[in-house]
Design a protein around this motif. Sequence first.
Motif, short mmCIF file in Angstrom:
data_model
loop_
_atom_site.label_atom_id
_atom_site.label_comp_id
_atom_site.label_asym_id
_atom_site.label_seq_id
_atom_site.Cartn_x
_atom_site.Cartn_y
_atom_site.Cartn_z
N ASP A 103 4.87 -5.81 9.95
CA ASP A 103 5.56 -6.26 11.16
C ASP A 103 6.16 -5.10 11.94
OD1 ASP A 103 7.44 -5.58 9.32
OD2 ASP A 103 8.63 -7.41 9.48
N LEU A 104 5.62 -3.88 11.77
CA LEU A 104 6.08 -2.77 12.60
C LEU A 104 5.76 -3.08 14.06
CD1 LEU A 104 5.12 0.45 10.60
CD2 LEU A 104 7.38 -0.56 10.88
N PRO A 105 6.73 -2.88 14.97
CA PRO A 105 6.52 -3.30 16.36
C PRO A 105 5.69 -2.30 17.15
CG PRO A 105 8.67 -2.28 16.12
CD PRO A 105 8.08 -2.31 14.74
N TRP A 143 14.36 -1.64 18.52
CA TRP A 143 13.99 -2.41 17.32
C TRP A 143 14.66 -1.74 16.12
CZ3 TRP A 143 11.39 -2.49 21.69
CH2 TRP A 143 10.66 -3.63 22.05
N GLU A 167 15.55 -1.53 11.81
CA GLU A 167 15.16 -1.87 10.45
C GLU A 167 16.10 -2.96 9.91
OE1 GLU A 167 14.45 0.45 6.20
OE2 GLU A 167 14.86 1.59 8.04
N GLN A 168 15.55 -3.87 9.13
CA GLN A 168 16.31 -5.02 8.65
C GLN A 168 17.55 -4.62 7.87
OE1 GLN A 168 13.49 -7.33 6.43
NE2 GLN A 168 12.51 -8.19 8.25
N ALA A 200 14.31 -7.01 18.12
CA ALA A 200 13.93 -7.67 16.86
C ALA A 200 14.20 -6.70 15.72
CB ALA A 200 12.47 -8.09 16.89
N THR A 201 14.06 -7.21 14.51
CA THR A 201 14.19 -6.36 13.32
C THR A 201 12.83 -6.33 12.62
OG1 THR A 201 14.89 -8.21 11.92
CG2 THR A 201 16.62 -6.94 13.04
N TYR A 202 12.65 -5.37 11.74
CA TYR A 202 11.38 -5.23 11.03
C TYR A 202 11.63 -4.59 9.67
CZ TYR A 202 11.78 -0.35 12.54
OH TYR A 202 12.24 0.92 12.76
N ALA A 203 10.67 -4.77 8.78
CA ALA A 203 10.73 -4.13 7.46
C ALA A 203 10.00 -2.81 7.57
CB ALA A 203 10.06 -5.03 6.42
N SER A 204 10.72 -1.72 7.38
CA SER A 204 10.12 -0.39 7.55
C SER A 204 9.26 -0.04 6.35
CB SER A 204 11.22 0.66 7.72
OG SER A 204 10.67 1.95 7.78
N ASN A 205 8.16 0.62 6.62
CA ASN A 205 7.32 1.16 5.56
C ASN A 205 7.81 2.57 5.27
OD1 ASN A 205 5.37 2.00 3.82
ND2 ASN A 205 3.79 2.25 5.37
#
Length: 826
Positions: A126-128, A138, A140-141, A168-173
Amino acid sequence: MQRMTDAATSVRWLWRGLKKGDWLWLMLAVVIASATVTFVERLGDTAKESMVRKAAMNLGADTVLESSRPIGDRWRALAEQLDLSVAESQTLVTMASVDDAKGGSAFQLVRLKGVSPNLPLRGSGDLPRIPAQSNQVWAEQALVPLMGLNTQPPSSIVLGNRSFELAATYASNQSGLGMTAFAYEMRVALDQLDQTGLKGPGSRVSYHLSVAGDAASVEAFTRAVREADTPSLEVRSAQSPSEDLGQALDTAWQFLDLAGLSAVLVAGLSILIASRFYLGRWQNMIALMRALGATRARITRLFAVQLMALALGAALIGVLLGQLLFVAVTPLLAHYFDPLVLSDWRGVSLYGLLMGVLVLWSFAWQAFRRAVATPPVALLKTISDAVPMQHWLASLGLILLVMALISAGSWWVLSAVAVMAGLLYLAAQVLIWALNHWQRHASGWLKLSIAALTRSPGLVRIQLMSIGLVLFVLMLMTFVRADLMTNWQLSLPADTPDTFVINVQPDQKETVIRLLSERGIDTDLVPMARGRLVAVEGAPIRAEDQSSSRGKRLLQREANIAVMPSPPEYNRIVAQRSQAEQAASELPFVSVEQGIAELYGLKLGQTLTFDFSGQRQTYVINSLREVTWQSFRLNFFFVVQPQPSGSLPISYLGNFALSQTDTTPQALMQVMGREAPGVLVIDAGRIMEQIQTIMRQASWAVSGLYGFTLAASLIVLLTATMASQQSRIQSWLLLRTIGASQVTVLKVGLMEFALLGALAGLLAATFAQITGLLISQFVLEMTPQLSPMLWALSVLLGSTILVIMGWLTQRHYLKLTPSAMAQRWG
């Protein structure tokens, strides 16, 4: 005109021979070789491409260049010239604040990343993808609980002199970031990063250039960058995205190549045996043709066209069979690989066709040359079945040439094949001598069985070498595969640390320990300092003086240096100074990781000087350590001894298996943000999941190749028994003619197979153990293990398989009367 006539004649002869079954075993051998190459290559290529694509999705690109300086237009131009997609990003560490009284924490250290609109180039969760000139951010969660962020209504986040709305937020790799990820991430449009006013002379900006596209173009681009050897550029690719993933991928590649080469070698042995089987027939036919006036040139054309037509036809059948096998397992592949990237069938088919022809000619060439040289006088005398030594030496040379094409010039493989062939030949000589000695002391049907083996030492030598090589490949595959699976399973046990806490300041240590203990987490916080190696033996060590790009890169940046009285117990000490030398030392000690010591030529007793944020400290090398980087434990290049009077800028870090508790990473992040501001909780579960996925996929691919090699090996063993069928049945005919009972003939026949299988198994197990130990130690870099049971299993397996195959293929002839045998084989 004559040549056209000869070609047509050859095709007619070949067709007549095929209908009679004369070419059955040689054709079957070529089909095995071509099908093996096609199936193994396509399976291996698909597994590799699928695993690399998965790694690329996690990386967001196929290759990423990273530098502390702006990356010049040279590399962008090269990427565009190679028709690669290009994206840019820049990263810096700064403070972010929520422009809202209800926003929770007023300030938070973040890793701010400006990205171009097309990043990521490869799908990455879900990286934007952030449009140009966007006025949004954006996050990180993990920053949501720390800063009290929300999207409805959107929080207003201040970065430098600009305010952005939270989109929005996202789960970073975090794959590949490791301990450098000392702040959670926010992303903005790249063209907005300059407008924040955060980029200045004192800011540490990291520049990234990401590329993606055709595999060959990406490889050419990556190779050009590495050959340029620019110290400021670090290359991260999907082939090796991080230290941990890189080692897992490299091990998988090596074993897939080893498995594929083993399967091809097994198929080639089938051709070697079959060509030896046809040699006698060719010589008789050619001697008759020469007696009737045929020239050697014409005979060469007639037989060469037959062999080439046979090779092309059988190889084509093998390619089709290999492709059909791959299509059949594709649904199963889709279950193990996500995404599944199918390799190109055309290139693999052409390769399989070419290898089928090359393998036939390399293994059958000497038999063909010897046959066409048969003189007419051979009709008047018995043709010896002894094969000259130069025949086998020439065949070995051609075999090595084919192996060079298959293994892309891997010289250790070529050397191993050459050494193994020589050792098997010598071992076969010794075993034949031992059989002759044993025969003098044996009696009854056992004596007859041994006599049947020693009557044709050349044939026995070929069978011992061929069957021994087949069993050797099987034993080696079994031995190394078992070691590989065991090491992979043990490399990430259930209690492997999956969470890290970093940036713990000295005054926060007790608070962090208490918070972890309340949640059932028992871990030691390790003191560390950020430092850089600046001198060896008092002489400055400079990046520009290093020959390797890795050596240059490591000297240009700070490293995490542990400050401990002694190295961790899970690091193996490979060298250490004596007690007397330690007692006489006036300087504090440093323990150095073995790879770093080899990189910079460091030795015990030398002094190292480090710069810790402007403070210089000198230590003496007291020990060298072996570190397993993929273990996810806390490992360091350097471990320095604490000094009572020292004032190093210490912080603490720790790791633990959070999955073994009831606490979630988000809950732990929230409580740390509230009670220990600045302490970061790094969830390494994603990295572990990548490695475990790669291991599962590679394990499946290895098992599939192993099974196919086993099937091909059984067919080769069947060919080996059939190749000596005529000689064997003629011996049985002689025994029946002089009055031996059917039971005696049965015992003699089956004991011959049992002895041959046992001797070949003994050779195979011995060489498989030795080779397996060498491969484990030097190729796969795993701890070698000796398996005493392998000898017993190999001898039993060899005897059992040969007896079963002998019974299945020869039972009809064992039941024939002497007159029936004479009518068929006499």
